[in-house]
Design an enzyme around this catalytic site. Structure first.
Site, PDB file in Angstrom:
ATOM      1  N   HIS B  54       0.857  -1.164   0.000  1.00  0.00           N
ATOM      2  CA  HIS B  54       0.000   0.000   0.000  1.00  0.00           C
ATOM      3  C   HIS B  54       0.907   1.233   0.000  1.00  0.00           C
ATOM      4  O   HIS B  54       2.099   1.145   0.315  1.00  0.00           O
ATOM      5  CB  HIS B  54      -0.904  -0.030   1.237  1.00  0.00           C
ATOM      6  CG  HIS B  54      -2.170  -0.807   1.037  1.00  0.00           C
ATOM      7  ND1 HIS B  54      -3.256  -0.701   1.867  1.00  0.00           N
ATOM      8  CD2 HIS B  54      -2.520  -1.692   0.072  1.00  0.00           C
ATOM      9  CE1 HIS B  54      -4.227  -1.481   1.436  1.00  0.00           C
ATOM     10  NE2 HIS B  54      -3.814  -2.114   0.357  1.00  0.00           N
ATOM     11  N   CYS B  84      -2.393   0.388   7.107  1.00  0.00           N
ATOM     12  CA  CYS B  84      -1.461   1.524   7.146  1.00  0.00           C
ATOM     13  C   CYS B  84      -1.687   2.389   8.385  1.00  0.00           C
ATOM     14  O   CYS B  84      -0.750   3.018   8.886  1.00  0.00           O
ATOM     15  CB  CYS B  84      -1.559   2.315   5.849  1.00  0.00           C
ATOM     16  SG  CYS B  84      -1.055   1.288   4.424  1.00  0.00           S
TER      17      CYS B  84
END
Lengths: 151, 151
Positions: B54, B84
């Site tokens: 990501h 994240c």
């Protein structure tokens, strides 16, 4: 049938590989719910100079792209930190099998609150690996979990 | 002085790079609190076949090893997903600057509850990038956030 102890042995082999390479000795593996191995990996902070490669993330990476991960089991030698717990939650991984949470407790309680099935095995070999590592390499350990240390 | 709009422009350049490569158009960059760039990156699911990359994780990876990350700012074009967000929490990143949370809301509220300073910019260019991507590639988008889709 899923045998958590057998699945953990794969993650522990990865942790031992990491140790042999001079890295942080944490290993993980991603299986499907039939127990088929999808990916395995270990912490690669030291080996690759890569702080993003925690064991669970490494195993997930090695499992590669899938339409979704709802039918998978994450197996890890150590209670997953917030980063790797976030991975489990975001990708909807349904179950996490953990070697030990005695040397470090991450977000597995939070995952359980959010519907993830948690199996904590209290494996003495996993605990010994981390106890020895934290004793011998405290700065590397605290770097790996983002905790500032006095120099 | 930190100018959030300027820092976001770096993350948005990364998102545009990802788009040009045929990838998920999300970009991020890690700065120190003086505004010095430490690492930048974008989502690499398609480009590398790597579901673990990501945008925020990619920027963190490219920043490399540091003793800790308490003095860093994560800038991202999109509200960080749980994975994240977990990275931010685990590594004690003190501030997150976000392009938009209109197309997807991850864990930034949870981060704020846990002491992270959040700046949400509501940037129309970031929103347009994701709106277009989700419209044109819904299966890739849902794969990227782990949501099963009907086939």
């Amino acid at each position: 049938m899923i045998d958590p102890v057998h699945l953990l042995s794969v993650a522990r082999e990865e942790a031992e590989l990491g140790k042999a390479e001079g890295g942080v000795p944490i290993g993980a593996a991603l299986f499907d719910t039939d127990g088929v191995l999808l990916g395995r990996g270990h912490n690669r902070r030291v080996q690759d100079g890569d702080p993003s490669m925690h064991a669970e993330t490494s195993a997930f990476r090695n499992a590669g792209r899938r339409p979704h991960y709802r039918d998978t089991i994450m197996v890890t030698t150590l209670s997953p930190c917030w980063y790797c717990s976030g991975l489990v939650r975001q990708f909807g991984i349904g179950r996490v099998i953990i070697g030990e949470a005695a040397t470090f407790e991450g977000g597995h309680g939070w995952l359980e609150e959010n519907g993830v099935e948690i199996t904590l095995l209290d494996d003495p070999a996993c605990t010994a690996l981390m106890t020895e590592f934290i004793r011998d390499h405290p700065e590397l350990w605290f770097e790996d979990i983002g905790v500032p240390t006095e120099r």
